[in-house]
Enzyme design. Structure first.
Site, PDB file in Angstrom:
ATOM      1  N   CYS A   1       0.835  -1.190   0.000  1.00 27.80           N
ATOM      2  CA  CYS A   1       0.000   0.000   0.000  1.00 27.80           C
ATOM      3  C   CYS A   1       0.874   1.246   0.000  1.00 27.80           C
ATOM      4  CB  CYS A   1      -0.966   0.041   1.164  1.00 27.80           C
ATOM      5  SG  CYS A   1      -2.091  -1.358   1.265  1.00 27.80           S
TER       6      CYS A   1
ATOM      7  N   ARG B   1       5.751  -0.476  -4.344  1.00 27.66           N
ATOM      8  CA  ARG B   1       5.376  -1.166  -3.111  1.00 27.66           C
ATOM      9  C   ARG B   1       4.394  -2.313  -3.376  1.00 27.66           C
ATOM     10  NH1 ARG B   1       6.395   2.215   1.536  1.00 27.66           N
ATOM     11  NH2 ARG B   1       4.708   1.227   2.677  1.00 27.66           N
TER      12      ARG B   1
ATOM     13  N   TRP C   1      -3.023  -2.702  -1.581  1.00 30.19           N
ATOM     14  CA  TRP C   1      -2.723  -4.126  -1.737  1.00 30.19           C
ATOM     15  C   TRP C   1      -3.725  -4.865  -0.867  1.00 30.19           C
ATOM     16  CZ3 TRP C   1      -1.007  -8.347   1.206  1.00 30.19           C
ATOM     17  CH2 TRP C   1      -0.470  -9.418   0.473  1.00 30.19           C
TER      18      TRP C   1
ATOM     19  N   ASN D   1      -2.829   2.306   5.508  1.00 27.15           N
ATOM     20  CA  ASN D   1      -1.928   1.178   5.298  1.00 27.15           C
ATOM     21  C   ASN D   1      -1.928   0.322   6.560  1.00 27.15           C
ATOM     22  OD1 ASN D   1      -1.232   2.389   2.913  1.00 27.15           O
ATOM     23  ND2 ASN D   1       0.827   2.978   3.536  1.00 27.15           N
ATOM     24  N   GLY D   2      -1.902  -0.999   6.408  1.00 26.91           N
ATOM     25  CA  GLY D   2      -1.820  -1.880   7.557  1.00 26.91           C
ATOM     26  C   GLY D   2      -3.086  -2.698   7.741  1.00 26.91           C
TER      27      GLY D   2
ATOM     28  N   GLU E   1      17.429 -18.322  -4.073  1.00 22.52           N
ATOM     29  CA  GLU E   1      17.181 -16.976  -4.598  1.00 22.52           C
ATOM     30  C   GLU E   1      16.789 -17.036  -6.071  1.00 22.52           C
ATOM     31  OE1 GLU E   1      17.391 -12.708  -5.351  1.00 22.52           O
ATOM     32  OE2 GLU E   1      16.681 -14.037  -3.766  1.00 22.52           O
TER      33      GLU E   1
ATOM     34  N   LYS F   1      13.128 -15.822  -7.558  1.00 19.15           N
ATOM     35  CA  LYS F   1      13.014 -14.788  -8.590  1.00 19.15           C
ATOM     36  C   LYS F   1      12.197 -15.294  -9.776  1.00 19.15           C
ATOM     37  CE  LYS F   1      15.037 -11.365  -6.756  1.00 19.15           C
ATOM     38  NZ  LYS F   1      14.648 -11.910  -5.461  1.00 19.15           N
TER      39      LYS F   1
ATOM     40  N   GLU G   1       8.557 -15.369  -8.781  1.00 23.10           N
ATOM     41  CA  GLU G   1       8.009 -14.034  -8.563  1.00 23.10           C
ATOM     42  C   GLU G   1       7.610 -13.342  -9.858  1.00 23.10           C
ATOM     43  OE1 GLU G   1       9.901 -11.892  -4.706  1.00 23.10           O
ATOM     44  OE2 GLU G   1      11.306 -12.300  -6.320  1.00 23.10           O
TER      45      GLU G   1
ATOM     46  N   HIS H   1      17.035 -38.083  -2.498  1.00 24.37           N
ATOM     47  CA  HIS H   1      16.140 -38.368  -1.379  1.00 24.37           C
ATOM     48  C   HIS H   1      14.698 -37.968  -1.702  1.00 24.37           C
ATOM     49  CE1 HIS H   1      19.379 -39.497   1.341  1.00 24.37           C
ATOM     50  NE2 HIS H   1      20.071 -38.475   0.852  1.00 24.37           N
TER      51      HIS H   1
ATOM     52  N   LYS I   1       6.331  -4.741  -2.418  1.00 19.95           N
ATOM     53  CA  LYS I   1       7.754  -4.542  -2.154  1.00 19.95           C
ATOM     54  C   LYS I   1       8.062  -4.595  -0.663  1.00 19.95           C
ATOM     55  CE  LYS I   1      11.980  -3.432  -3.332  1.00 19.95           C
ATOM     56  NZ  LYS I   1      12.810  -4.386  -4.079  1.00 19.95           N
TER      57      LYS I   1
END
Length: 607
Positions: A2, A27, A74, A98-99, A479, A483, A486, A502, A602
């Site tokens: 947000c 964000r 968001w 926000n929150g 990583e 990526k 995402e 395994h 973000k």
């Protein structure tokens, strides 16, 4: 997550707020809106989807007024629809938030019992309705906000405007960031200084439990009890030109190419070139006496922590526990008094990492944070901060911030090893020399773009991809897989290469690309053996190696990218760059929204 932007002054508010929201797109969001005061009345424009949709609506139905607030949402409570988009409000008040308001259901039921009718599914509307109720009872705007704040539970930052009160804006925050900006006969409010960068460099970062009453003449800060408090005005280092794409197609592409610069800038902060020694700021404890470290972070920062643990244990011989931040406080692990709590966050506002920080603090740990935003909440609550010098990172997928975190952790490892007697002067010089070589080696990695693009063509049509690595290359593999997931939306999983037999080896056939990070380190032979097992089962091997490992890898790899051979200590930093580039090239081929991938934010400022 947000974004908030607000302004009150003499100029037309809508274009200022809209541009502020544009700068907050990084964000992550799925709807947006703006509210202003027009002839004393609140007027709103809201749209689902990208800001461009809001822009088209504003062209069709312009929004006048010199006091306004805006928001990129968001979704948490309620679908990402126009009706759930902010600002929320009534005829008397409009708010952006926000929150998460954790007790919103209780408040909503209470308000509904008073005859209040809700229009959305959001927790945020509860704030607007609560303020409106107090206004209807004859309280002033400031009184109504302060009374409402005492009822709210959770993490939040809010901005509020009021009908018939042109030139007035009130902000408040609790466990969420909010910044006040100072102009000439106008004032600004934003989620962070980046939103305000083209407007002003004069910034006050609000503290938890702050409320601020803003008019074009200035700002008055107070507690939620209405008691005046003084807050320092700072000069923000960020400039409005810092977030341009500079001719690159995407912010992510630009930020990938900033790896050498960012690594170099971070090293300049931490290494004395005359003595070739690591020099850290004053730390909260004697590193030689720390019994153990507890590292915690989220997302890519957690993978940086995994590399950091590998270094701290193998080089400095410091015992390290590591936890995903969202798990640490709920797992309630026993913590040794005097331990070093080492936290990593790009934004310094990550809700789970901040909660973990507070858990470690309650258990008498010394708090050291690795942060890119040094005026953040985590910075204020830490005993000391190691800054990453990465500059603003606009793409949602973290790239340069990750290598900057690794660079800081490498320097910290050297300092810890030296203090514990595990590294003599010659050993420190050897590792520092390897670090100082990193910017040029990072540039060499970027020069492999054509080979990486060729690999990307194999992956672009895949449904599943496996990433492999051993030792410090395992977090690099993680990583790379993150990526790819995402920004390309391809399912990818990372495994320690020795774990293949395994279970995961059953997934391998000729439709599954296998991406391996296999530089010529002490674990090269082991990794190569694991790759041969995958090759024998039809796996398509795409391998990142180096000049020393290339000849042996070429016999089994369908494609490989040959990077410069570097010291084992710094290999994770160099190997990270091409796996990030690979994800970028795949996403470009698939035509996804590289900088703002679906469903992602973000800075994750909610649990």
């Amino acid at each position: 997550m947000c974004g908030i932007c607000g302004v009150t002054g003499l100029r037309h508010a809508t274009p200022i707020v809209f541009e502020g929201l544009r700068r907050l797109e990084y964000r992550g969001y799925d709807s947006a809106g703006i509210a202003t005061l027009v002839d004393g009345k609140i007027s709103r424009r809201r749209a689902a989807g990208k800001l461009d949709n809001l822009g088209l609506l504003l062209e069709e139905k312009p929004l006048a007024g010199t006091t306004g607030i805006g928001h990129t949402r968001w979704a948490t409570h309620g679908a990402p629809t126009t009706s759930n988009a902010h600002p929320h409000g009534t005829d008397r008040v409009a708010i952006v938030h926000n929150g998460i308001i954790e007790n919103f259901e209780t408040l909503r039921h209470e308000l509904e019992a008073e005859g209040v009718v809700f229009e959305t599914e959001t927790d945020s509307e509860t704030i607007a309705r609560l303020i409106d109720l107090y206004l209807s009872q004859g309280h002033t705007p400031k009184e109504s906000v302060l009374k409402s704040l005492k009822r709210l539970e959770g993490a939040y930052a809010i901005a509020v405007i009021f009908a018939e009160h042109d030139g007035l804006m009130i902000g408040a925050c609790h466990s969420a960031p909010l910044a006040v900006g100072y102009g000439d006969d106008e004032m600004f409010l934003g989620s962070d200084s980046l939103a305000l960068a083209p407007l002003t460099r004069r910034i006050t970062y609000m503290q938890d439990g702050d409320c601020v009453v803003i008019t074009p003449a200035g700002a008055q800060f107070m507690t939620f009890d209405g008691e005046p408090v003084e807050r320092e005005e700072k000069i923000a280092a960020l400039t409005s030109g810092a977030i341009g794409k500079d001719g690159y197609q995407h912010f992510m592409e630009k930020e990938l190419h900033e790896h050498p610069l960012v690594i170099g800038q971070t090293l300049q902060r931490m290494i004395d070139p005359a003595t070739r020694q690591v020099v850290l700021p004053e730390l909260p404890c004697n590193l030689a006496e720390v019994p153990r470290a507890v590292m915690t972070a989220c997302g890519s920062a957690f993978y940086a922590a995994m590399v950091g643990r590998f270094w701290l244990e193998s080089v400095a011989r410091l015992p390290v526990d590591i936890d995903i931040a969202s798990e640490l406080r709920y797992r309630d692990p026993p913590l040794t008094k005097g331990s070093l709590g080492l936290l990593i966050s790009q934004s310094g506002e990550t809700a789970d990492t901040l909660a973990a920080l507070r858990t470690l603090r309650q258990n008498s740990a010394h708090i050291l944070s690795v942060l890119n935003v040094e005026h953040s909440t985590m910075a204020r609550e830490s005993d000391a901060v190691l800054g990453t010098a990465a500059g603003p990172e606009i793409s949602v997928a973290s790239t340069k911030a990750f290598t900057a975190q690794l660079t800081v952790l490498a320097c910290l490892t050297i300092a810890v090893a030296r203090s514990r007697g595990m590294l003599d002067a010659a050993g420190e010089e050897e590792l520092v020399t390897a670090l100082l070589d990193l910017p040029s080696r990072a540039a060499d990695a970027l020069a492999q773009a054509d080979a990486i693009r060729s690999m990307a063509r194999i992956i672009a049509d895949a449904s599943n991809v496996l990433y492999l690595g051993r030792g410090s290359m395992f977090p690099v593999a993680m990583e790379g897989a993150l990526k790819l997931k995402e920004i390309s939306y391809i399912h990818a999983e990372a495994y320690a290469a020795g774990e293949m037999k395994h279970g995961p080896i059953s997934l391998i056939d000729n439709t599954v690309p296998i991406v391996a990070s296999a530089p010529f380190t002490p674990l090269f032979d082991k990794t190569l053996s694991n790759l041969q097992e995958a090759k024998a089962r039809g796996g398509r091997l795409l391998v990142f190696t180096d000049t020393k490992g290339a000849e042996r890898v070429s016999a089994i790899a369908e494609q490989m990218v040959v990077l410069p051979h570097v010291h084992d200590f710094t290999a994770p930093v160099v190997q990270t760059i091409p796996v990030q580039m690979l994800a970028y090239e795949v996403a470009v081929l698939r035509g996804t929204d590289v900088d703002q991938p679906r469903n992602l934010a973000k800075s994750v400022t909610v649990e």
